[in-house]
Design a protein around this motif. Structure first.
Motif, mmCIF file in Angstrom:
data_model
loop_
_atom_site.group_PDB
_atom_site.id
_atom_site.type_symbol
_atom_site.label_atom_id
_atom_site.label_comp_id
_atom_site.label_asym_id
_atom_site.label_seq_id
_atom_site.Cartn_x
_atom_site.Cartn_y
_atom_site.Cartn_z
ATOM 1 N N VAL A 59 0.842 -1.195 0.000
ATOM 2 C CA VAL A 59 0.000 0.000 0.000
ATOM 3 C C VAL A 59 0.877 1.244 0.000
ATOM 4 O O VAL A 59 1.837 1.334 0.768
ATOM 5 C CB VAL A 59 -0.932 0.017 1.234
ATOM 6 C CG1 VAL A 59 -1.772 1.287 1.270
ATOM 7 C CG2 VAL A 59 -1.842 -1.209 1.228
ATOM 8 N N ASN A 60 0.574 2.172 -0.877
ATOM 9 C CA ASN A 60 1.348 3.409 -1.036
ATOM 10 C C ASN A 60 0.471 4.632 -0.815
ATOM 11 O O ASN A 60 -0.739 4.569 -1.003
ATOM 12 C CB ASN A 60 1.869 3.511 -2.474
ATOM 13 C CG ASN A 60 3.285 3.011 -2.599
ATOM 14 O OD1 ASN A 60 4.017 2.971 -1.619
ATOM 15 N ND2 ASN A 60 3.670 2.647 -3.808
ATOM 16 N N THR A 61 1.101 5.754 -0.512
ATOM 17 C CA THR A 61 0.363 7.022 -0.588
ATOM 18 C C THR A 61 0.337 7.433 -2.061
ATOM 19 O O THR A 61 1.112 6.909 -2.874
ATOM 20 C CB THR A 61 1.076 8.135 0.206
ATOM 21 O OG1 THR A 61 2.363 8.334 -0.390
ATOM 22 C CG2 THR A 61 1.229 7.766 1.668
ATOM 23 N N VAL A 62 -0.524 8.390 -2.401
ATOM 24 C CA VAL A 62 -0.527 8.852 -3.801
ATOM 25 C C VAL A 62 0.773 9.607 -4.102
ATOM 26 O O VAL A 62 1.210 9.671 -5.257
ATOM 27 C CB VAL A 62 -1.759 9.722 -4.143
ATOM 28 C CG1 VAL A 62 -3.033 8.913 -4.055
ATOM 29 C CG2 VAL A 62 -1.849 10.953 -3.288
ATOM 30 N N GLU A 63 1.395 10.163 -3.075
ATOM 31 C CA GLU A 63 2.684 10.845 -3.271
ATOM 32 C C GLU A 63 3.717 9.875 -3.817
ATOM 33 O O GLU A 63 4.422 10.163 -4.782
ATOM 34 C CB GLU A 63 3.171 11.428 -1.933
ATOM 35 C CG GLU A 63 4.496 12.167 -2.046
ATOM 36 C CD GLU A 63 4.906 12.840 -0.752
ATOM 37 O OE1 GLU A 63 4.753 12.211 0.327
ATOM 38 O OE2 GLU A 63 5.402 13.975 -0.804
ATOM 39 N N ARG A 64 3.782 8.706 -3.216
ATOM 40 C CA ARG A 64 4.729 7.690 -3.662
ATOM 41 C C ARG A 64 4.294 7.089 -4.991
ATOM 42 O O ARG A 64 5.110 6.859 -5.890
ATOM 43 C CB ARG A 64 4.833 6.581 -2.609
ATOM 44 C CG ARG A 64 5.507 7.013 -1.295
ATOM 45 C CD ARG A 64 7.038 6.896 -1.357
ATOM 46 N NE ARG A 64 7.457 5.536 -1.603
ATOM 47 C CZ ARG A 64 7.612 4.618 -0.646
ATOM 48 N NH1 ARG A 64 7.382 4.930 0.607
ATOM 49 N NH2 ARG A 64 8.022 3.409 -0.941
ATOM 50 N N MET A 65 3.016 6.832 -5.113
ATOM 51 C CA MET A 65 2.528 6.165 -6.325
ATOM 52 C C MET A 65 2.784 7.000 -7.577
ATOM 53 O O MET A 65 3.178 6.491 -8.609
ATOM 54 C CB MET A 65 1.029 5.870 -6.192
ATOM 55 C CG MET A 65 0.447 5.212 -7.429
ATOM 56 S SD MET A 65 -1.252 4.668 -7.153
ATOM 57 C CE MET A 65 -0.987 3.033 -6.520
ATOM 58 N N PHE A 66 2.571 8.325 -7.474
ATOM 59 C CA PHE A 66 2.707 9.180 -8.653
ATOM 60 C C PHE A 66 3.998 9.978 -8.664
ATOM 61 O O PHE A 66 4.244 10.760 -9.598
ATOM 62 C CB PHE A 66 1.494 10.130 -8.759
ATOM 63 C CG PHE A 66 0.206 9.382 -8.954
ATOM 64 C CD1 PHE A 66 -0.039 8.690 -10.127
ATOM 65 C CD2 PHE A 66 -0.745 9.346 -7.958
ATOM 66 C CE1 PHE A 66 -1.218 7.980 -10.315
ATOM 67 C CE2 PHE A 66 -1.930 8.644 -8.127
ATOM 68 C CZ PHE A 66 -2.172 7.955 -9.301
ATOM 69 N N ASP A 67 4.801 9.818 -7.594
ATOM 70 C CA ASP A 67 6.088 10.504 -7.506
ATOM 71 C C ASP A 67 5.934 12.025 -7.668
ATOM 72 O O ASP A 67 6.630 12.652 -8.457
ATOM 73 C CB ASP A 67 7.063 9.921 -8.546
ATOM 74 C CG ASP A 67 8.503 10.266 -8.182
ATOM 75 O OD1 ASP A 67 8.768 10.573 -7.016
ATOM 76 O OD2 ASP A 67 9.366 10.236 -9.100
ATOM 77 N N ILE A 68 4.978 12.569 -6.923
ATOM 78 C CA ILE A 68 4.746 14.010 -6.913
ATOM 79 C C ILE A 68 4.756 14.431 -5.446
ATOM 80 O O ILE A 68 4.095 13.790 -4.623
ATOM 81 C CB ILE A 68 3.372 14.367 -7.530
ATOM 82 C CG1 ILE A 68 3.352 14.012 -9.023
ATOM 83 C CG2 ILE A 68 3.034 15.847 -7.328
ATOM 84 C CD1 ILE A 68 1.993 14.189 -9.672
ATOM 85 N N ASP A 69 5.486 15.515 -5.124
ATOM 86 C CA ASP A 69 5.506 15.980 -3.738
ATOM 87 C C ASP A 69 4.100 16.346 -3.281
ATOM 88 O O ASP A 69 3.379 17.056 -3.982
ATOM 89 C CB ASP A 69 6.414 17.207 -3.597
ATOM 90 C CG ASP A 69 7.882 16.828 -3.689
ATOM 91 O OD1 ASP A 69 8.192 15.637 -3.477
ATOM 92 O OD2 ASP A 69 8.706 17.707 -3.987
ATOM 93 N N ALA A 70 3.743 15.890 -2.077
ATOM 94 C CA ALA A 70 2.387 16.106 -1.562
ATOM 95 C C ALA A 70 2.165 17.541 -1.105
ATOM 96 O O ALA A 70 1.038 17.986 -0.940
ATOM 97 C CB ALA A 70 2.099 15.157 -0.418
ATOM 98 N N TYR A 71 3.277 18.282 -0.903
ATOM 99 C CA TYR A 71 3.156 19.644 -0.372
ATOM 100 C C TYR A 71 4.009 20.608 -1.192
ATOM 101 O O TYR A 71 5.039 20.212 -1.742
ATOM 102 C CB TYR A 71 3.572 19.677 1.102
ATOM 103 C CG TYR A 71 2.820 18.649 1.909
ATOM 104 C CD1 TYR A 71 1.502 18.892 2.318
ATOM 105 C CD2 TYR A 71 3.393 17.418 2.215
ATOM 106 C CE1 TYR A 71 0.797 17.926 3.016
ATOM 107 C CE2 TYR A 71 2.687 16.452 2.909
ATOM 108 C CZ TYR A 71 1.396 16.711 3.312
ATOM 109 O OH TYR A 71 0.680 15.754 3.986
#
Ligand SMILES: [Zn+2]
Length: 235
Positions: A221-233
């Motif tokens: 299970v991943n966060t969307v940050e990890r899944m899409f490789d985009i900084d969450a902030y």
């Protein structure tokens, strides 16, 4: 009625149908590009929880996630975040990602004008920034509905829209929770972004059964940050 009138009407109906589908489906990409699924090669999924924080259900869901040692993504409603800032801090402290799900999440949101839509997005972002010290980059439109005004506001705000590839329909209370679980597992695929809510009595139960089943099937299970490789902030 002449043939040309009939053709004109038919084309009009098709155009209306396409525009309606574009509004209703987060996956259409018609008004707004949404991240709806990760890589097909990686056996991982993202769990996303909308509409919190809820003073009762969010802690229950967080407890389950902590027990399984997984991180999820929470799309928070600004005014609820303002009411329960300690829950927002707990979500972030436990390694989960928070995103913007508008300030009031009203049913008429898709019908608002551009200025009001922009205000909803800005207010939620400001609340979350005040609580966490960081500006969320991820946005999820209420109900997954998009239109030109929402698309413009999100682009101007520089946010990344997250959709889903599996809709659990977990808030439909007349559906037995086992049916909701089976629905999600029946659609499971690598890179799935699963839409859940942390505001229902069944939320923690569903999260736990899902994590159990994902583990058995070899999914991480991943966060969307990890899944899409985009900084969450942004900062
Ligand atoms: Zn929502």
């Amino acid at each position: 009625m002449s043939v040309s009138t009939l053709i004109f009407l038919a084309v009009g109906l098709v155009v209306i149908a396409v525009l309606a589908w574009g509004s209703a489906s987060i996956r259409s990409d018609l008004y707004l590009h949404a991240l709806c699924r990760g890589g097909r090669n990686e056996r991982s999924v993202a769990l996303t929880f909308d509409d919190g924080p809820d003073p009762v259900r969010t802690p229950e869901v967080l407890d389950v996630l902590a027990r399984y040692g997984v991180r999820a993504t929470f799309f928070l409603v600004g005014e609820k975040a303002a009411a329960y800032p300690e829950l927002v801090r707990r979500i972030v402290a436990e390694g989960h990602v928070v995103g913007n799900h508008t300030h009031t999440h009203k049913g008429f949101f898709p019908l608002y004008g551009s200025r009001r839509i922009a205000g909803e997005i800005r207010s939620a972002g400001e609340v979350l920034h005040a609580i966490t010290g960081r500006r969320p980059r991820f946005f999820r439109p209420p109900f997954g509905v998009t239109n030109p005004a929402i698309g413009r506001s999100v682009r101007r705000a520089g946010l990344a829209t997250v959709g889903w590839s599996i809709r659990s329909l977990d808030t439909v209370t007349r559906t037995p929770r086992e049916t909701v679980l089976a629905r999600v597992l029946g659609k499971l695929h690598p890179g799935a972004v699963i839409l859940l809510h942390d505001r229902c009595p069944r939320s923690a139960w569903l999260t736990e059964r899902l994590l159990e089943a994902l583990g058995k099937r070899g999914y991480s299970v991943n966060t969307v940050e990890r899944m899409f490789d985009i900084d969450a902030y942004e900062d």
